[in-house]
Design an enzyme around this catalytic site. Structure first.
Site, mmCIF file in Angstrom:
data_model
loop_
_atom_site.group_PDB
_atom_site.id
_atom_site.type_symbol
_atom_site.label_atom_id
_atom_site.label_comp_id
_atom_site.label_asym_id
_atom_site.label_seq_id
_atom_site.Cartn_x
_atom_site.Cartn_y
_atom_site.Cartn_z
ATOM 1 N N ASP A 11 40.106 34.801 34.580
ATOM 2 C CA ASP A 11 39.339 36.013 34.253
ATOM 3 C C ASP A 11 39.114 36.002 32.743
ATOM 4 O O ASP A 11 39.725 35.194 32.024
ATOM 5 C CB ASP A 11 40.162 37.249 34.689
ATOM 6 C CG ASP A 11 39.408 38.562 34.511
ATOM 7 O OD1 ASP A 11 38.172 38.539 34.326
ATOM 8 O OD2 ASP A 11 40.064 39.627 34.548
ATOM 9 N N ARG A 38 35.700 54.071 38.839
ATOM 10 C CA ARG A 38 35.984 52.981 37.893
ATOM 11 C C ARG A 38 36.194 53.611 36.533
ATOM 12 O O ARG A 38 35.333 54.333 36.024
ATOM 13 C CB ARG A 38 34.840 51.976 37.815
ATOM 14 C CG ARG A 38 34.997 51.075 36.581
ATOM 15 C CD ARG A 38 34.039 49.917 36.542
ATOM 16 N NE ARG A 38 34.404 48.921 37.517
ATOM 17 C CZ ARG A 38 34.059 47.623 37.431
ATOM 18 N NH1 ARG A 38 33.367 47.190 36.402
ATOM 19 N NH2 ARG A 38 34.424 46.767 38.345
ATOM 20 N N ARG A 54 32.563 40.861 47.680
ATOM 21 C CA ARG A 54 32.855 42.229 47.192
ATOM 22 C C ARG A 54 32.183 43.245 48.123
ATOM 23 O O ARG A 54 32.767 44.277 48.451
ATOM 24 C CB ARG A 54 32.331 42.431 45.763
ATOM 25 C CG ARG A 54 32.924 41.547 44.672
ATOM 26 C CD ARG A 54 34.406 41.750 44.504
ATOM 27 N NE ARG A 54 34.789 43.138 44.350
ATOM 28 C CZ ARG A 54 34.611 43.885 43.247
ATOM 29 N NH1 ARG A 54 34.070 43.360 42.185
ATOM 30 N NH2 ARG A 54 35.002 45.158 43.211
ATOM 31 N N HIS A 83 42.873 46.308 40.040
ATOM 32 C CA HIS A 83 41.507 46.087 40.558
ATOM 33 C C HIS A 83 41.626 45.641 42.024
ATOM 34 O O HIS A 83 41.285 44.508 42.379
ATOM 35 C CB HIS A 83 40.807 45.017 39.713
ATOM 36 C CG HIS A 83 39.319 44.978 39.868
ATOM 37 N ND1 HIS A 83 38.610 45.889 40.641
ATOM 38 C CD2 HIS A 83 38.381 44.127 39.360
ATOM 39 C CE1 HIS A 83 37.329 45.595 40.592
ATOM 40 N NE2 HIS A 83 37.158 44.544 39.830
ATOM 41 N N GLN A 87 38.753 44.004 44.283
ATOM 42 C CA GLN A 87 38.453 42.609 43.947
ATOM 43 C C GLN A 87 39.357 41.652 44.734
ATOM 44 O O GLN A 87 38.921 40.591 45.196
ATOM 45 C CB GLN A 87 38.623 42.385 42.441
ATOM 46 C CG GLN A 87 38.401 40.952 41.994
ATOM 47 C CD GLN A 87 36.969 40.490 42.089
ATOM 48 O OE1 GLN A 87 36.076 41.160 41.596
ATOM 49 N NE2 GLN A 87 36.733 39.351 42.722
ATOM 50 N N CYS A 99 36.591 36.283 38.965
ATOM 51 C CA CYS A 99 36.105 37.573 39.471
ATOM 52 C C CYS A 99 34.776 37.979 38.852
ATOM 53 O O CYS A 99 34.104 38.853 39.386
ATOM 54 C CB CYS A 99 37.153 38.654 39.256
ATOM 55 S SG CYS A 99 37.738 38.764 37.557
HETATM 56 N N1 CP Z 1 34.385 41.708 39.231
HETATM 57 C C1 CP Z 1 33.851 42.914 38.939
HETATM 58 O O1 CP Z 1 34.501 43.946 39.047
HETATM 59 O O2 CP Z 1 32.557 42.892 38.560
HETATM 60 P P1 CP Z 1 31.775 44.130 37.935
HETATM 61 O O3 CP Z 1 32.493 44.501 36.634
HETATM 62 O O4 CP Z 1 30.391 43.645 37.710
HETATM 63 O O5 CP Z 1 31.837 45.282 38.899
#
Ligand code: CP
Length: 312
Positions: free
Chosen positions: A228, A106, A297, A133, A136, A269
Site C-alpha cells: 500500500d 469514510r 470492491r 479498512h 477492502q 489496494c
Molecule cells: N482502495 C480504496 O479504498 O480506494 P479508494 O480510496 O479509491 O476508495
C-alpha cells in the site's frame, strides 16, 4: 446466516463463518451480475454515503452496488453536510438515521464511525478510517480465493507501513481466516502490541500464524505480496521520511525472486504510487489481479449491504 441490522466497522466484529458467508454471497452476486442478473434486495432503501476523504473505488462500489440492488445512494461530501463542524456526530447520526436505511462512512477518526452506528440506529459500514479498512479486506480475500481456490494456509506478506489501516485490517482478517501473515516493515512501523495480542488469539483459533519482521528475507515462501502507499491520507508531510525508511521494502523484481515461488501474486489496494512502494514493472505484471481486486470492491460491498440491510 442472519446479519440483518449489523454494522460493519471492523472485522473484529465478524466471525470466520460470517466472513466466509459474505465472501460466498459476493461471489454469487458477482456471477449474477456477469450473467445480467441484478437483484431488488435494496428496493426502497436510501443509503447515505459520507466521505470526509476522497475516494474512487469505495464511493463507486457503494454507489453501483446500491443501484444494482434497487436502492438509492446519496453522496454527502465533507463540504455538503455539517458533520463534526457545526453539528455533532451524535446529532448528525440521529438525523440521518431517521431518513436513511444505511450509512457508509469514510473519515479520519474511527470513533466517528462507532458514534454514527450507536446513534443512528441503522447499519453503518466503514468505508475507511485511520485505523481500519474492512471492506477492502473482503475484496482482497475474494480475489485471493478466486486465484488460489482457498485462503487457509496461504502465506501473505504485507510489505510497507505496518501500522496503517490496511496492515491492521489485513492482520485481523488473516488471523481470523487462517492465513499466515507476515508484516514486513521497520520496527517503528509495526502494529500496536494490543492489536497483535488480539490477532494472536484469533490465529490460535483459526490455525493461522502471525509474524512481524524487519528482515526482507521474511518474504520467502509468500503466496501473496501485498503493499500500500507509504503515506496514508493525512500523512502527506511525512513523504521524504517514509521514502527513506521504506525504500528497502519496495515490491520489486528482487523481492519477488526472494519468495522462491513461481506462483506468487502481488496485490495493491490502490491508488498506487508507482516507483515508491511498487515498481512500474511489477505493477504492470500483476495488473490483472490488482484490478480484479478493484472490481471486487463492488461485489463485496454489495454483499455487505445486501446481507445487513437487504430483503432477500
Ligand atoms: N482502495 C480504496 O479504498 O480506494 P479508494 O480510496 O479509491 O476508495
Amino acid at each position: 446466516m442472519n446479519l440483518k441490522g449489523r454494522s460493519f466497522l471492523t472485522l473484529k466484529d465478524y466471525s470466520k463463518e460470517e466472513i466466509e458467508y459474505l465472501l460466498n454471497l459476493a461471489a454469487k452476486l458477482k456471477k449474477n451480475k456477469k450473467n445480467g442478473i441484478l437483484g431488488r434486495s435494496l428496493k426502497g432503501k436510501n443509503i447515505a454515503l459520507i466521505f470526509e476523504k476522497p475516494s474512487t473505488r469505495t464511493r463507486s462500489a457503494f454507489t453501483i452496488g446500491c443501484i444494482d440492488e434497487g436502492g438509492h445512494p446519496e453522496y454527502l461530501g465533507k463540504d455538503d453536510i455539517q458533520l463534526g463542524d457545526k453539528e455533532s456526530i451524535e446529532d448528525t447520526a440521529r438525523v440521518l438515521g431517521r431518513m436513511f436505511d444505511g450509512i457508509e462512512f469514510r473519515g479520519f477518526v474511527h470513533e466517528s464511525a462507532e458514534k454514527l452506528a450507536e446513534y443512528s440506529g441503522v447499519p453503518v459500514w466503514n468505508g475507511l478510517t485511520d485505523n481500519y479498512h474492512p471492506t477492502q479486506i473482503l475484496a482482497d480475500f475474494l480475489t485471493i480465493k478466486e486465484h488460489f481456490g482457498k485462503l487457509e494456509g496461504l502465506k501473505l506478506v504485507y510489505a510497507g507501513d505496518g501500522r496503517n489501516n490496511m496492515a491492521n485490517s489485513l492482520l485481523i482478517g488473516s488471523a481470523k481466516m487462517g492465513i499466515n501473515i507476515t508484516i514486513l516493515s521497520p520496527k517503528t512501523l509495526w502494529p500496536d502490541q494490543e492489536l497483535i495480542t488480539l490477532c494472536n488469539e484469533y490465529a490460535d483459533v483459526s490455525g493461522g500464524q502471525i509474524k512481524l519482521t524487519d528482515n526482507i528475507n521474511g518474504v520467502a515462501g509468500a503466496d501473496v505480496i501485498y503493499t500500500d502507499v507509504w503515506c496514508s491520507m493525512g500523512e502527506e508531510d511525512l513523504v521524504a521520511e517514509r521514502i527513506k525508511m521504506l525504500a528497502p521494502y519496495q515490491v520489486n523484481d528482487d523481492m519477488l525472486a526472494m519468495t522462491g515461488k513461481a506462483h506468487t501474486i502481488v496485490l495493491h489496494c490502490l491508488p498506487a504510487v508507482k516507483g515508491n512502494e511498487i515498481t512500474y514493472d511489477v505493477f504492470e505484471k500483476f495488473a490483472e489481479p490488482i484490478f480484479d481486486q478493484a472490481e471486487n470492491r463492488m461485489h463485496t460491498i454489495k454483499a455487505i449491504m445486501v446481507a445487513t440491510l437487504g430483503d432477500e
